[in-house]
Design a protein around this motif. Structure first.
Motif, short mmCIF file in Angstrom:
data_model
loop_
_atom_site.label_atom_id
_atom_site.label_comp_id
_atom_site.label_asym_id
_atom_site.label_seq_id
_atom_site.Cartn_x
_atom_site.Cartn_y
_atom_site.Cartn_z
N THR B 170 0.84 -1.21 0.00
CA THR B 170 0.00 0.00 0.00
C THR B 170 0.87 1.26 0.00
O THR B 170 0.36 2.36 0.21
CB THR B 170 -0.92 0.01 1.24
N ASP B 174 -3.48 5.76 -2.10
CA ASP B 174 -4.28 6.66 -1.26
C ASP B 174 -5.12 5.81 -0.30
O ASP B 174 -5.13 4.57 -0.38
CB ASP B 174 -5.14 7.57 -2.13
N ASP B 175 -5.83 6.49 0.61
CA ASP B 175 -6.56 5.77 1.67
C ASP B 175 -7.59 4.80 1.09
O ASP B 175 -7.73 3.66 1.56
CB ASP B 175 -7.28 6.79 2.58
N GLU B 176 -8.28 5.28 0.07
CA GLU B 176 -9.35 4.45 -0.51
C GLU B 176 -8.80 3.17 -1.12
O GLU B 176 -9.29 2.07 -0.87
CB GLU B 176 -10.07 5.28 -1.58
N ASN B 177 -7.73 3.33 -1.88
CA ASN B 177 -7.13 2.15 -2.51
C ASN B 177 -6.40 1.27 -1.51
O ASN B 177 -6.34 0.05 -1.66
CB ASN B 177 -6.17 2.59 -3.63
N GLU B 179 -7.38 0.69 1.53
CA GLU B 179 -8.41 -0.14 2.15
C GLU B 179 -8.86 -1.25 1.18
O GLU B 179 -9.04 -2.41 1.59
CB GLU B 179 -9.62 0.73 2.54
N ALA B 180 -8.99 -0.89 -0.10
CA ALA B 180 -9.43 -1.89 -1.09
C ALA B 180 -8.40 -3.02 -1.20
O ALA B 180 -8.77 -4.21 -1.23
CB ALA B 180 -9.62 -1.22 -2.44
#
Lengths: 399, 223
Positions: B170, B174-177, B179-180
């Motif tokens: 990671t 970014d935060d969204e990716n 988490e994904a």
């Protein structure tokens, strides 16, 4: 896309890098093939000339001095004429150790109808000749008749055409095979025809005869008997026949042969230097390429490619570059040498005869294989260096 | 199961008082199917070295690494490489794309190196799951750092490996990716029974781990 396509994609999608490697190998191949063809042509030219002469000794008028002009006549097609009395032939035939003595008579044409330049006309005695006749018989076996001529390959007149020499019409019956020497620009006839041409030339005031009305010849080609020493025969001829110079054919071309050896040696050194330089450049180029791509190679190791697989990948790329470069190099050298054969021959001033197609194919094949070998050597060296690199450490670098 | 038994990595150095140091010293660790093992620690603590040893990329100076009962480093290079290609999905740090291939070709590459035909549909599903399916025909040079990371993750997962070893997966996201990706890796463990090792600095990743370890000066301790 299979694994086998990976080297092809790597090469096609990095055209700049690929072009640089191909260019380097092409340079190597072009220098090797071009140099070999030129050296081979010189060697074949000299062999051809020696074969055409086929004589141990050549006897010519002392006034011709004329090792040099005679040599130029043979090598470069320079026209010339010098005469001695035909009785010299009998004297030569009477010498101990002489097996065959064949006369030739020379005449330089004006700018003939056939050609833009003067040509050398050479009269031979078909009954005695052992130098030109076998060559003529390769193209024409019936023997030269009255006012019939055989022409060298560089004379523009073709078989069946008429050639006007000193207002005399001669009939071209044969076009001779190339020798790469001055003999290619000459016209050959028998002695009866030559007498008519000499008379016609004399009528125009072009030649001066030694003795008006007598038979003249320009040179006598001598073959010595088996077991006889050509040097002794040569000395005897010089000592016993007046106003002539006997020259051993081999010595006449010693300096030519020396020049040829010098050129061949220089060409070999040059080829060797280019080869060594290209090898070093290829090694550096491959080392740089491997360095640039070592992360990519480490990734391939990560994805399951063994050291051996990686080596095969590098060698496949190297082989493709080497093959393309070798073919391009051989092609470029061919385009740079073959169309300019006449120019090279003129500039070098030595017998120059392009090797036979089979020899050329062998040379081309050898060049391709040798270039490939150099490329693979450089690739194997780069692969060996890479195999000592730890992919884990490489992946950590610059991560 | 992938097990490290008392493995060490000792390096020699030319300067300094000691002539060698341990990047990893006497570590034993088991990566079990269905579990996400998280390895955290400061830079230079030996995390990546440990991951490379577990992946069969770096021969330990001591100890053994076993996949089930197979000692990785007892295998000849050809077999070890084949095993790594078949059983391991490794996501290395940094750029790991083959520049001359497109994104889709990069994802298909491991299968093709194994001699398989290549499951383009499956590869596209992974690219889609990671939000970069639209970049399938792009060349790596056209991608951002985050997109390259996701391409590397898709490539590691596409071969359906038994063991997934991810080194800072990671890092560029970014935060969204982030988490994904973490969710995806946890699901691979939980739903497909894969053994996952996740090396990270990112404290956000810790809740996704079944077990969490910390490395310090080459030594491993459970958190």
């Amino acid at each position: 896309m299979g694994r086998a396509h990976l080297p092809v994609k790597n090469l096609l999608r990095k055209p700049g890098r690929t072009a640089a490697l191909v260019l380097l190998t092409a340079l190597l191949a072009a220098s090797v093939f071009g140099g070999s063809v030129v050296v081979g042509s010189l060697r074949r030219g000299l062999e051809s000339l020696e074969a055409r002469l086929g004589a141990d000794i050549i006897v010519m008028p002392a006034e011709a001095e004329s090792k040099v002009s005679f040599k130029n006549l043979l090598l470069q097609g320079t026209t010339g004429a010098f005469y001695m009395d035909a009785s010299v032939l009998d004297a030569v035939r009477g010498a101990q150790g002489v097996e065959i003595a064949a006369p030739q008579t020379f005449l330089a044409s004006l700018k003939a109808d056939c050609c833009a330049i003067k040509v050398q006309i050479i009269g031979i005695d078909p009954g005695a000749d052992f130098t030109v006749k076998p060559w003529i018989e390769e193209s024409y076996s019936r023997g030269l008749g009255d006012m019939e001529v055989a022409v060298g390959c560089k004379v523009t007149a073709g078989v069946g055409e008429t050639l006007k020499i000193y207002e005399q019409y001669t009939h071209v019956v044969a076009k001779l095979a190339e020798t790469g020497t001055g003999l290619d620009t000459a016209v050959y006839c028998n002695m009866d025809t030559m007498k008519k041409l000499l008379a016609a030339a004399e009528a125009k005031g072009v030649t001066h005869r030694l003795t008006s009305g007598s038979d003249v010849i320009s040179a006598v080609y001598v073959k010595v008997k088996d077991g006889a020493d050509p040097a002794q025969v040569n000395n005897w001829l010089n000592g016993h026949i007046r106003k002539v110079t006997a020259v051993r054919a081999r010595s006449m071309f010693t300096d030519v042969s020396d020049s040829l050896s010098g050129i061949a040696r220089a060409a070999r050194v040059l080829i060797g230097a280019v080869w060594a330089l290209a090898l070093v450049i290829l090694l550096v180029a491959f080392a740089m390429m491997i360095r640039e791509r070592r992360r990519e190679f480490a990734v391939l190791r990560l994805l399951g490619v063994s050291r051996r697989g990686l080596r095969d990948e590098i060698l496949a790329e190297t082989a493709l570059c080497g093959l393309a470069g070798a073919l391009i190099g051989v092609g470029v050298a061919a385009l740079g040498v073959f169309p300019f054969t006449t120019l090279i021959e003129t500039q070098i001033g030595l017998p120059y005869l392009t090797p036979a197609p089979g020899t050329l194919l062998t040379l081309a094949g050898g060049t391709v294989l040798a270039t490939l070998a150099v490329g693979l050597l450089a690739g194997a060296w780069a692969a060996a260096r890479l195999s000592r690199t730890d992919p884990g450490a490489t992946l950590r670098e610059g991560a | 199961m992938l097990r490290a038994e008392d493995i060490s990595m000792r390096y020699f150095r030319k300067t300094g008082q000691a002539n060698h140091f341990y990047a990893v010293k006497g570590v034993s660790l088991a990566l079990c199917p269905g579990e996400v093992t998280i390895l955290t620690g400061r830079s230079g603590s030996g995390k990546t070295t440990l991951l490379h040893m577990l992946a069969g990329l770096l021969t330990p100076t001591g100890g053994r690494v076993l996949l089930d009962d197979t000692d990785l480093y007892a295998l000849p290079d050809t077999e070890l490489s084949r095993l790594r290609g078949a059983k391991f999905g490794v996501i290395p740090q940094g750029r790991s794309a083959v520049d001359t291939l497109t994104v889709l070709e990069n994802v298909l590459l491991p299968g093709q190196l194994r001699g398989e035909r290549g499951d383009a549909e499956g590869a596209l599903r992974w690219l889609d799951a990671l939000g970069i399916a639209h970049l399938k025909d792009a060349r790596p040079a056209e991608l951002s750092g985050g997109e390259l990371r996701r391409m590397a993750i898709a490539r590691a997962l596409a071969g359906n490996p038994e063991v997934i070893l991810a080194d800072e997966p990671t890092g560029d996201l970014d935060d969204e990716n982030t988490e994904a990706v973490l969710t995806l890796l946890r699901r691979r463990a939980a739903e497909a029974g894969k053994a996952v090792l996740l090396v990270t600095h990112d404290s956000e990743a810790l809740p996704y781990g079944t077990r969490v370890y910390r490395m310090e000066c080459g030594a491993l301790s459970a958190l």
